[in-house]
Design a protein around this motif. Sequence first.
Motif, PDB file in Angstrom:
ATOM      1  N   HIS A  14       0.832  -1.210   0.000  1.00  0.00           N
ATOM      2  CA  HIS A  14       0.000   0.000   0.000  1.00  0.00           C
ATOM      3  C   HIS A  14       0.864   1.257   0.000  1.00  0.00           C
ATOM      4  O   HIS A  14       0.610   2.207  -0.740  1.00  0.00           O
ATOM      5  CB  HIS A  14      -0.906   0.023   1.240  1.00  0.00           C
ATOM      6  N   SER A  50      -6.324   1.724   6.037  1.00  0.00           N
ATOM      7  CA  SER A  50      -6.978   0.592   5.371  1.00  0.00           C
ATOM      8  C   SER A  50      -7.991  -0.042   6.317  1.00  0.00           C
ATOM      9  O   SER A  50      -8.309   0.518   7.362  1.00  0.00           O
ATOM     10  CB  SER A  50      -5.924  -0.434   4.948  1.00  0.00           C
ATOM     11  N   ASP A  56      -7.002  -2.985  -2.303  1.00  0.00           N
ATOM     12  CA  ASP A  56      -6.056  -4.081  -2.551  1.00  0.00           C
ATOM     13  C   ASP A  56      -5.898  -4.379  -4.039  1.00  0.00           C
ATOM     14  O   ASP A  56      -6.864  -4.350  -4.796  1.00  0.00           O
ATOM     15  CB  ASP A  56      -6.535  -5.339  -1.809  1.00  0.00           C
TER      16      ASP A  56
HETATM   17 ZN    ZN Z   1      -5.094  -3.608   1.900  1.00  0.00          ZN
END
Ligand code: ZN
Length: 330
Positions: free
Chosen positions: A115, A136, A299
């Motif tokens: 990320h 997240s 994601d």
């Molecule tokens: Zn994630």
Amino acid sequence: MIVLGIETSCDETGVALYHSEQGLLSDLLYSQIDLHREYGGVVPELASRDHIRKLAPMIRQALRDSGLAHHDIGGIAYTAGPGLIGALLVGAATARSLAWAWQVPAVAVHHMEGHLLAPMLEPEPPKFPFVALLISGGHTQLVEVEGIGRYRILGESLDDAAGEAFDKTAKMLGLSYPGGPKLSALAGTGKPRFAFPRPMTDRPGLDFSFSGLKTFTLNTLQATARSEQDKADIALAFQGAVADTLTIKSRRALRQTGLKTLVVAGGVSANIQIRASLRAMAEKENAAIYFPRPAFCTDNGAMIAYAGCQRLLAGQQEPLAIKARPRWPI
Ligand code: ZN
Ligand code: KG4
């Protein structure tokens, strides 16, 4: 070098091919949202089974789409954690097996590092060093980033992650999984009416806490919510409180480190109000701000391929063991 990236830590199967000079060659994503919706959240066993079903065909398709054969692949990067253990094992075992069969190195990538580096996939990537705000479903962290693999946690959530707070609050408002984006859409029709607290902003430090805000929302909901408009007003107040809290702490992190670049990543960084609030703050602070494109906030396999490629180019080598760690500090 061309690196195959595999992401299976939660409810999306991500497969990407990243070329160290040419950039992304292929980027495929399969979301399991429909599978989990009727349960109101991710069912780990179903997630693992669905990753098994999708992963190999997606890898085949990525190679085919980009006109490559397996001997063009120089390395394989896979998300080794944090995440759901069964889901992680599908990606890890597949990556390790293919690496052995193809005689190439495999590298275990930390999901949050993926990320954190996602903005590097954009045409104008940020330059090190910078402060990263990672928001997240599982994490809320401020990280001082000196370079690849050189991370120092400045602060993090002591309870719920920002995305988790969004999802739980969305559930209270009667919205279906995954609630974060739905709450955000509902807030779009809300009117400014309620004053919600900005948790932990009145004391020093860079840690976060969102569970109190969640309770405050529940109490407001029980006391006042009658109509759809009431719910929209509450959604707006909740989102505003999260946006402000993240903004205040990010500003503090920039001032404390003396850095002039802020990178924001993770699923919640797709939120429009949060992006706007952080952008306005950065402008006032004379700091540069970078976000991944919305598809790379949540994601994906591309960020894992990129992170793995950097590690392989830096000469990182790992034993043949399959690595999967449901909990793993960055
Ligand atoms: Zn994630
Ligand atoms: O990074 P991510 O895809 O998965 C994890 O690593 O957790 O983040 C997923 C989280 C979920 O909690 C989801 O509700 C939240 O990101 N999210 C949002 C938005 N889009 C995704 N939260 C608020 N507003 C959005 N637009």
